[in-house]
Design a protein around this motif. Structure first.
Motif, PDB file in Angstrom:
ATOM      1  N   THR A  10     -52.383 -26.814 -23.542  1.00  0.00           N
ATOM      2  CA  THR A  10     -52.713 -26.831 -22.111  1.00  0.00           C
ATOM      3  C   THR A  10     -53.456 -25.565 -21.695  1.00  0.00           C
ATOM      4  OG1 THR A  10     -50.516 -25.955 -21.682  1.00  0.00           O
ATOM      5  CG2 THR A  10     -50.800 -28.325 -21.433  1.00  0.00           C
ATOM      6  N   PHE A  11     -54.009 -24.903 -22.702  1.00  0.00           N
ATOM      7  CA  PHE A  11     -54.738 -23.640 -22.505  1.00  0.00           C
ATOM      8  C   PHE A  11     -55.786 -23.735 -21.393  1.00  0.00           C
ATOM      9  CE2 PHE A  11     -58.492 -21.143 -24.042  1.00  0.00           C
ATOM     10  CZ  PHE A  11     -57.937 -19.885 -23.957  1.00  0.00           C
ATOM     11  N   GLY A  12     -56.494 -24.873 -21.314  1.00  0.00           N
ATOM     12  CA  GLY A  12     -57.618 -24.955 -20.390  1.00  0.00           C
ATOM     13  C   GLY A  12     -57.258 -25.422 -18.992  1.00  0.00           C
ATOM     14  N   VAL A  13     -56.009 -25.855 -18.781  1.00  0.00           N
ATOM     15  CA  VAL A  13     -55.687 -26.515 -17.513  1.00  0.00           C
ATOM     16  C   VAL A  13     -55.863 -25.588 -16.314  1.00  0.00           C
ATOM     17  CG1 VAL A  13     -53.871 -27.621 -16.163  1.00  0.00           C
ATOM     18  CG2 VAL A  13     -54.176 -28.216 -18.561  1.00  0.00           C
ATOM     19  N   SER A  14     -55.276 -24.389 -16.397  1.00  0.00           N
ATOM     20  CA  SER A  14     -55.383 -23.523 -15.214  1.00  0.00           C
ATOM     21  C   SER A  14     -56.816 -23.054 -15.007  1.00  0.00           C
ATOM     22  CB  SER A  14     -54.416 -22.347 -15.304  1.00  0.00           C
ATOM     23  OG  SER A  14     -54.467 -21.792 -16.579  1.00  0.00           O
ATOM     24  N   ALA A  15     -57.536 -22.865 -16.128  1.00  0.00           N
ATOM     25  CA  ALA A  15     -58.930 -22.440 -15.988  1.00  0.00           C
ATOM     26  C   ALA A  15     -59.761 -23.515 -15.290  1.00  0.00           C
ATOM     27  CB  ALA A  15     -59.519 -22.122 -17.355  1.00  0.00           C
ATOM     28  N   VAL A  16     -59.506 -24.777 -15.659  1.00  0.00           N
ATOM     29  CA  VAL A  16     -60.310 -25.836 -15.069  1.00  0.00           C
ATOM     30  C   VAL A  16     -59.962 -25.997 -13.589  1.00  0.00           C
ATOM     31  CG1 VAL A  16     -58.992 -27.971 -15.372  1.00  0.00           C
ATOM     32  CG2 VAL A  16     -61.418 -27.956 -15.804  1.00  0.00           C
ATOM     33  N   LEU A  17     -58.724 -25.709 -13.235  1.00  0.00           N
ATOM     34  CA  LEU A  17     -58.359 -25.760 -11.819  1.00  0.00           C
ATOM     35  C   LEU A  17     -59.163 -24.716 -11.030  1.00  0.00           C
ATOM     36  CD1 LEU A  17     -54.489 -26.314 -11.818  1.00  0.00           C
ATOM     37  CD2 LEU A  17     -56.334 -27.947 -11.460  1.00  0.00           C
ATOM     38  N   ILE A  18     -59.271 -23.524 -11.615  1.00  0.00           N
ATOM     39  CA  ILE A  18     -60.055 -22.478 -10.948  1.00  0.00           C
ATOM     40  C   ILE A  18     -61.505 -22.913 -10.803  1.00  0.00           C
ATOM     41  CG2 ILE A  18     -61.012 -20.172 -11.288  1.00  0.00           C
ATOM     42  CD1 ILE A  18     -58.228 -19.544 -12.630  1.00  0.00           C
ATOM     43  N   ALA A  19     -62.019 -23.515 -11.890  1.00  0.00           N
ATOM     44  CA  ALA A  19     -63.411 -23.976 -11.836  1.00  0.00           C
ATOM     45  C   ALA A  19     -63.592 -25.028 -10.742  1.00  0.00           C
ATOM     46  CB  ALA A  19     -63.824 -24.539 -13.186  1.00  0.00           C
ATOM     47  N   PHE A  20     -62.613 -25.914 -10.604  1.00  0.00           N
ATOM     48  CA  PHE A  20     -62.661 -26.922  -9.542  1.00  0.00           C
ATOM     49  C   PHE A  20     -62.779 -26.266  -8.180  1.00  0.00           C
ATOM     50  CE2 PHE A  20     -60.388 -30.872 -11.352  1.00  0.00           C
ATOM     51  CZ  PHE A  20     -61.425 -31.014 -12.228  1.00  0.00           C
ATOM     52  N   ILE A  21     -61.877 -25.301  -7.960  1.00  0.00           N
ATOM     53  CA  ILE A  21     -61.868 -24.640  -6.661  1.00  0.00           C
ATOM     54  C   ILE A  21     -63.241 -24.075  -6.363  1.00  0.00           C
ATOM     55  CG2 ILE A  21     -60.846 -22.777  -5.312  1.00  0.00           C
ATOM     56  CD1 ILE A  21     -58.459 -22.953  -7.277  1.00  0.00           C
ATOM     57  N   ALA A  22     -63.775 -23.339  -7.350  1.00  0.00           N
ATOM     58  CA  ALA A  22     -65.061 -22.683  -7.109  1.00  0.00           C
ATOM     59  C   ALA A  22     -66.158 -23.712  -6.879  1.00  0.00           C
ATOM     60  CB  ALA A  22     -65.411 -21.776  -8.282  1.00  0.00           C
ATOM     61  N   THR A  23     -66.154 -24.804  -7.653  1.00  0.00           N
ATOM     62  CA  THR A  23     -67.234 -25.783  -7.471  1.00  0.00           C
ATOM     63  C   THR A  23     -67.116 -26.488  -6.124  1.00  0.00           C
ATOM     64  OG1 THR A  23     -66.039 -26.792  -9.300  1.00  0.00           O
ATOM     65  CG2 THR A  23     -68.389 -26.704  -9.481  1.00  0.00           C
ATOM     66  N   ILE A  24     -65.902 -26.773  -5.716  1.00  0.00           N
ATOM     67  CA  ILE A  24     -65.739 -27.496  -4.454  1.00  0.00           C
ATOM     68  C   ILE A  24     -66.060 -26.587  -3.275  1.00  0.00           C
ATOM     69  CG2 ILE A  24     -64.046 -28.569  -2.926  1.00  0.00           C
ATOM     70  CD1 ILE A  24     -62.685 -29.584  -5.555  1.00  0.00           C
ATOM     71  N   VAL A  25     -65.499 -25.387  -3.314  1.00  0.00           N
ATOM     72  CA  VAL A  25     -65.752 -24.464  -2.208  1.00  0.00           C
ATOM     73  C   VAL A  25     -67.229 -24.086  -2.160  1.00  0.00           C
ATOM     74  CG1 VAL A  25     -65.245 -22.155  -1.347  1.00  0.00           C
ATOM     75  CG2 VAL A  25     -63.398 -23.607  -2.166  1.00  0.00           C
ATOM     76  N   GLY A  26     -67.839 -23.983  -3.337  1.00  0.00           N
ATOM     77  CA  GLY A  26     -69.255 -23.621  -3.384  1.00  0.00           C
ATOM     78  C   GLY A  26     -70.170 -24.771  -3.018  1.00  0.00           C
ATOM     79  N   GLY A  27     -69.617 -25.957  -2.849  1.00  0.00           N
ATOM     80  CA  GLY A  27     -70.454 -27.115  -2.535  1.00  0.00           C
ATOM     81  C   GLY A  27     -70.729 -27.866  -3.816  1.00  0.00           C
ATOM     82  N   LEU A  28     -70.205 -29.081  -3.927  1.00  0.00           N
ATOM     83  CA  LEU A  28     -70.306 -29.831  -5.177  1.00  0.00           C
ATOM     84  C   LEU A  28     -71.743 -29.909  -5.675  1.00  0.00           C
ATOM     85  CD1 LEU A  28     -67.802 -32.738  -4.609  1.00  0.00           C
ATOM     86  CD2 LEU A  28     -67.746 -31.035  -6.426  1.00  0.00           C
ATOM     87  N   GLY A  29     -71.943 -29.492  -6.905  1.00  0.00           N
ATOM     88  CA  GLY A  29     -73.255 -29.636  -7.506  1.00  0.00           C
ATOM     89  C   GLY A  29     -74.196 -28.469  -7.274  1.00  0.00           C
ATOM     90  N   SER A  30     -73.820 -27.549  -6.394  1.00  0.00           N
ATOM     91  CA  SER A  30     -74.702 -26.406  -6.155  1.00  0.00           C
ATOM     92  C   SER A  30     -74.394 -25.307  -7.154  1.00  0.00           C
ATOM     93  CB  SER A  30     -74.509 -25.896  -4.725  1.00  0.00           C
ATOM     94  OG  SER A  30     -74.909 -24.545  -4.637  1.00  0.00           O
ATOM     95  N   LEU A  31     -75.372 -24.969  -7.994  1.00  0.00           N
ATOM     96  CA  LEU A  31     -75.136 -23.929  -9.001  1.00  0.00           C
ATOM     97  C   LEU A  31     -74.957 -22.574  -8.336  1.00  0.00           C
ATOM     98  CD1 LEU A  31     -77.550 -24.776 -11.933  1.00  0.00           C
ATOM     99  CD2 LEU A  31     -75.253 -25.567 -11.485  1.00  0.00           C
ATOM    100  N   ARG A  32     -75.787 -22.328  -7.343  1.00  0.00           N
ATOM    101  CA  ARG A  32     -75.713 -21.056  -6.653  1.00  0.00           C
ATOM    102  C   ARG A  32     -74.351 -20.926  -5.980  1.00  0.00           C
ATOM    103  NH1 ARG A  32     -77.224 -20.845  -1.592  1.00  0.00           N
ATOM    104  NH2 ARG A  32     -77.522 -18.834  -0.578  1.00  0.00           N
ATOM    105  N   GLY A  33     -73.935 -22.021  -5.325  1.00  0.00           N
ATOM    106  CA  GLY A  33     -72.638 -22.016  -4.661  1.00  0.00           C
ATOM    107  C   GLY A  33     -71.511 -21.779  -5.653  1.00  0.00           C
ATOM    108  N   ALA A  34     -71.615 -22.398  -6.832  1.00  0.00           N
ATOM    109  CA  ALA A  34     -70.559 -22.247  -7.829  1.00  0.00           C
ATOM    110  C   ALA A  34     -70.436 -20.795  -8.272  1.00  0.00           C
ATOM    111  CB  ALA A  34     -70.844 -23.150  -9.028  1.00  0.00           C
ATOM    112  N   VAL A  35     -71.575 -20.154  -8.511  1.00  0.00           N
ATOM    113  CA  VAL A  35     -71.540 -18.757  -8.958  1.00  0.00           C
ATOM    114  C   VAL A  35     -70.958 -17.869  -7.863  1.00  0.00           C
ATOM    115  CG1 VAL A  35     -72.969 -16.780  -9.569  1.00  0.00           C
ATOM    116  CG2 VAL A  35     -73.433 -19.013 -10.582  1.00  0.00           C
ATOM    117  N   LEU A  36     -71.466 -18.038  -6.645  1.00  0.00           N
ATOM    118  CA  LEU A  36     -70.980 -17.201  -5.546  1.00  0.00           C
ATOM    119  C   LEU A  36     -69.488 -17.424  -5.312  1.00  0.00           C
ATOM    120  CD1 LEU A  36     -73.902 -17.442  -2.971  1.00  0.00           C
ATOM    121  CD2 LEU A  36     -73.308 -15.549  -4.499  1.00  0.00           C
ATOM    122  N   ALA A  37     -69.083 -18.691  -5.323  1.00  0.00           N
ATOM    123  CA  ALA A  37     -67.672 -18.982  -5.086  1.00  0.00           C
ATOM    124  C   ALA A  37     -66.819 -18.433  -6.223  1.00  0.00           C
ATOM    125  CB  ALA A  37     -67.459 -20.493  -4.943  1.00  0.00           C
ATOM    126  N   GLY A  38     -67.344 -18.471  -7.447  1.00  0.00           N
ATOM    127  CA  GLY A  38     -66.621 -17.908  -8.587  1.00  0.00           C
ATOM    128  C   GLY A  38     -66.358 -16.426  -8.377  1.00  0.00           C
TER     129      GLY A  38
END
Lengths: 236, 294, 344
Positions: free
Chosen positions: B215-243
């Motif tokens: 289950t090594f990746g589970v918490s990491a993928v949750l973080i990635a979800f948060i960043a992608t959603i908050v950054g605006g789904l599909g926006s690369l710039r948003g994902a980086v900034l939110a990260g």
């Protein structure tokens, strides 16, 4: 050049196109007219590889293209400008054109495209770096056609190019079609604006409820246009 | 002052890690509307690759592990997602959820459910002293590598022919195909890039934790979800900034939040995610004009 | 949608037969079937939202967690509370409800949580809704792990009375079948299902869809919360991980395999996976390969998603007596031959 034979396309149980047979010769401008829902777009989309027909054959340059992926078909030199233009709004005008050129797999150079735009689509020249979404409707339609032409296709399919445009722009688009035809591009034009399309085309087909009900040369069709109008107005 | 700089380095390093994770998700969503739950299992595969490859010359080991993850990502596309490619986004999401669960349990079958320890990355564990500020080499390498990757990715997407095709596919996949963009190829490229990001992020994650579990990746993928959603789904710039924003917030919470509340940090963050999805599905990061997706 | 003969009767009969057969089996098999029947309740509750509204949810196990914890803590005997739940707020440490009442209270608590979320889920659908439900699951999980005075965190709940016998589970399963069948054939249920199938119908209903969807969430929250309470009283002790990704996956797999758009699918899917699990666990033990069962379930779920997205039942309901003419429910074609949005 394009031979469609007995093409039947169905959405679930509804047949949108029934045993349609038509052809477009080298350098010919052929129009397909008919009321809304007659199956015109279905015809073009199926030829372009977006739908798989239930029955029938489509040959381009003698090559069977039924079931080929859309990206392969455009690679053969058969390009579709779909209804509603579908330009890439977030990409710049130049990027849209570059995409179009890539479809030609080296048939055209960047210089060719620049020249094409200067000659046929001068309005687009000054917008090179503008996101395409900022263009007006007519400009977008021109870009959509220019994008397809950038690959120097052997045949162009246009789906309702005049739809939703201001009258002046409609004129410009039809003028463009005439010019491209005059330069030797084979064109299959689908239009609701029947009288206008028929008067431009060498030959036309009338599609009603998924069937081709009439075929003829420009003079023949224009002659009995009144009857044809009633024939298809009665349908729908 | 030194403390502040140290915290800043921490925050940037965590943020860079999160940005890598988020980019891997956002990239595929942009192209094919896929929210890939199984992205976490790519991290896991990278982790186990490092375990299996232990003993190899370190730089080579890292490269091989990343290559394995890229191949795994491509296989994922071919075997699992290609058959459902035309389905709606929800079906894709459910498929990726099933795939994630499948891979976790395959890992259990092979390695058991207990964590495996690994010394991969121990070479980076030492700290160095720069003018009185003690920072770990791992943090510095992470920041440099992540920064370089992000810049490279942006350049590819903005400037190259491939990037134009990717953006076109992201905006209108059907039309992109009509203009000659090869659907299989562009999606494979997306998966390969996503795999590359996962391989790199997975390596740093292993280097930080020193162990891998199914289950090594589970918490990491949750973080990635948060960043992608908050950054605006599909926006690369948003994902980086939110990260990066998430990295800063994580460190800030750690330092500022009363000890009793720290455990609830994730609950709070996910509440923000939930509200974002409901109230502002386009994300919290303002987008420039319309030209922000991918 | 035409009026339909109730499918509750044949489905309830299946549950009774399963329980009767299980009653004659070994103790451990009986326990497995009991677990299966409780999971059936969860899956039916899940169906009452996912199947009826067409909005996917990863979050309903969160409602089960709320139900299980609330029902559990209310039913733990006072004598054990002093020992195990020393940090419990004063008023709670003196409460010891009848297990059944505690389960109902747990359902109510889950219903309240659902009601808080209902306005939100009325607004969104599709991918955003699915992701939001997932966020909800994580929130409940994090709270369950950390709010130790009530949940004992990762140490887990202990001392919950084990009240859920085979027949208790069977009776609940029957109650769920009947309630959800009545609901899906009610005016509201039919409207929601019409909106699910047809965007035009949804559009014509306008904002009402959102309100109905919110209502569906509350009902399903109540049901799944109730099932969670029953599950807690089967396990006796549990920790937050019981109500997290594993159970989410299992229940989703049951629903998808059975057929996401029919109550029969929820029932059949649960039974199929429960029986498969029996067999696979033995194999797993013989081969000493833990994880094998889950791998097989995931592959099965994937195969269904690709080959038969409408599940084993194909979205149809089992009916006892068919009134005059057989009216089959339309099922969406697996992969539409053509994209409906590009018609002429």
């Amino acid at each position: 050049m394009l031979e469609v034979d007995g093409l039947t396309v169905a959405y679930g149980r509804v047949e949108a196109l029934r045993e349609a047979t038509l052809s477009v010769g080298e350098g010919e401008l052929v129009a397909v007219v008919g009321p809304n829902g007659a199956g015109k777009s279905t015809l073009l989309n199926t030829v372009a590889g977006r739908h798989r027909p239930r029955a029938g054959a489509v040959a381009f340059d003698g090559r069977d293209i039924v079931g080929a992926a859309p990206e392969r078909i455009v690679g053969f030199g058969l390009a579709l400008v779909p209804e509603g233009r579908h330009i890439f709004e977030t990409l710049s005008v130049a990027e849209n054109l570059r995409l179009g050129r890539m479809a030609g797999r080296g048939r055209t150079s960047a210089e060719d495209v620049r020249e094409l735009v200067a000659r046929r689509f001068p309005v687009l020249e000054r917008y090179a770096d503008t996101p395409a979404g900022r263009l007006s409707g007519g400009e977008q339609q021109q870009l959509a056609i220019a994008r397809a032409m950038a690959a120097k296709p052997r045949m162009l399919m246009l789906d309702e190019p005049s739809l939703g445009l201001a009258p002046l722009m409609v004129d410009a688009v039809f003028e463009l079609v005439v010019q491209l035809h005059a330069e030797g591009t084979s064109i299959l034009l689908v239009e609701q604006n029947a009288r206008r399309a028929v008067s431009l085309a060498d030959r036309s087909y009338v599609l009603r409820s998924g069937r081709i009900v009439r075929e003829g040369r420009r003079e023949e069709l224009l002659e009995d246009f009144e009857q044809m109008t009633s024939a298809y107005m009665g349908g729908g | 002052m030194e403390d502040a700089i140290q915290l800043l380095v921490d925050a940037v390093s965590v943020g860079a890690q999160y940005a890598l994770l988020a980019l891997g998700i956002a990239l595929l969503f942009g192209i094919m509307n896929l929210i890939n739950f199984a992205y976490g299992e790519l991290l896991m595969i990278g982790g186990y690759a490092l375990v299996v490859l232990a003993g190899m010359w370190a730089p080579l080991m890292v490269l091989v592990s990343i290559a394995i993850v890229v191949v795994a990502a491509l296989l994922m596309d071919r075997i699992a997602f290609k058959p459902v490619r035309r389905a709606d986004a929800t079906t894709l999401l459910v498929t990726s959820f099933a795939l994630s669960y499948l891979l976790q349990n395959v890992a259990i079958m092979i390695f058991g459910s207990l964590p495996e320890t690994t010394g991969a990355g121990s070479g980076l564990a030492r700290s160095i002293d720069i003018a009185g500020v003690v920072v770990s080499r791992l943090d510095l390498v992470l920041i440099a590598v992540a920064g370089a990757l992000i810049v490279a990715l942006v350049l590819i997407v903005k400037r190259t022919a491939l990037g134009i095709q990717m953006r076109a596919a992201a905006e209108d996949f059907e039309m992109a195909r009509l203009i000659g963009v090869n659907a299989d190829r562009i999606i494979a490229v997306g998966f390969a890039m996503s795999g590359l990001l996962a391989g790199v992020a997975g390596y740093f994650l292993v280097a930080q934790t020193g162990s891998v579990s199914p289950t090594f990746g589970v918490s990491a993928v949750l973080i990635a979800f948060i960043a992608t959603i908050v950054g605006g789904l599909g926006s690369l710039r948003g994902a980086v900034l939110a990260g990066f924003a998430l990295g800063f917030i994580t460190i800030a919470f750690q330092e500022l939040l009363p000890a009793g509340l720290v455990p609830y940090r994730d609950a709070f963050v996910f509440a923000v995610v939930l509200l974002t999805l409901v109230l502002r599905p386009q994300g919290l990061i303002p987008q420039t004009a319309r030209a922000a997706r991918v | 949608m035409p009026r339909q003969a109730p499918s509750a009767l044949p489905l309830a009969a299946i549950v009774v037969v399963v329980a009767l057969v299980a009653g004659s089996l070994s103790r451990s098999s009986q326990l497995d079937v009991t677990t299966g029947l409780v999971q059936m309740c969860i899956v039916i509750g899940l169906y009452s939202f996912v199947g009826v509204t067409g909005v996917f949810s990863f979050g309903h196990i969160g409602f089960a967690a709320v139900g299980a914890y609330v029902a559990g803590v209310l039913a733990v005997p006072v004598t054990q509370k002093e020992l195990l739940y020393a940090e419990l707020p004063g008023w709670l440490s003196n409460v010891e409800l009848d297990p059944l009442v505690a389960v109902l209270a747990g359902a109510l608590a889950a219903g309240v949580v659902a009601a808080l979320l209902a306005p939100a889920f009325g607004r969104v659908s599709g991918l955003s809704a699915a992701l939001a439900t997932f966020a909800m699951l994580v929130i409940v999980y994090v709270i369950a792990r950390n709010y130790e005075p009530l949940t004992r965190g990762t140490k887990g709940m202990l001392g919950v009375p084990r009240e859920t016998t085979l027949w208790v589970a069977a009776v609940w399963a029957i109650v769920f079948v009947v309630v959800v069948d009545l609901y899906q054939n009610s005016r509201i249920g039919l409207q929601l299902r019409a909106a699910r199938e047809d965007d035009v119908a949804a559009g014509a209903m306008g904002a009402r869809v959102g309100v109905l969807r919110g209502g569906a969430l509350i009902l399903s929250g109540l049901l799944v919360g109730l099932a969670g309470g029953v599950y807690g009283q089967l396990l006796g002790s549990f920790n937050p991980d019981v109500f997290y990704l594993d159970l989410t996956f299992l229940t989703l797999a049951m629903l998808v395999v059975g057929g996401i758009n029919s109550l029969t699918g929820a029932v059949i899917g649960t039974l199929v996976l429960t029986f498969l699990a029996q067999w696979l666990r033995d194999l797993e033990g013989a081969l000493d390969r833990p994880g094998l069962t889950e791998v097989c379930f995931a592959i099965l779920m994937f195969a269904i998603l690709v080959l038969r997205p409408s599940g084993i039942t194909g979205g149809r309901e089992l009916r006892l007596r068919l009134p005059r003419r057989r009216r089959r429910q339309e099922t969406p074609p697996p992969v539409a031959e053509v994209r409906p949005n590009s018609r002429t």
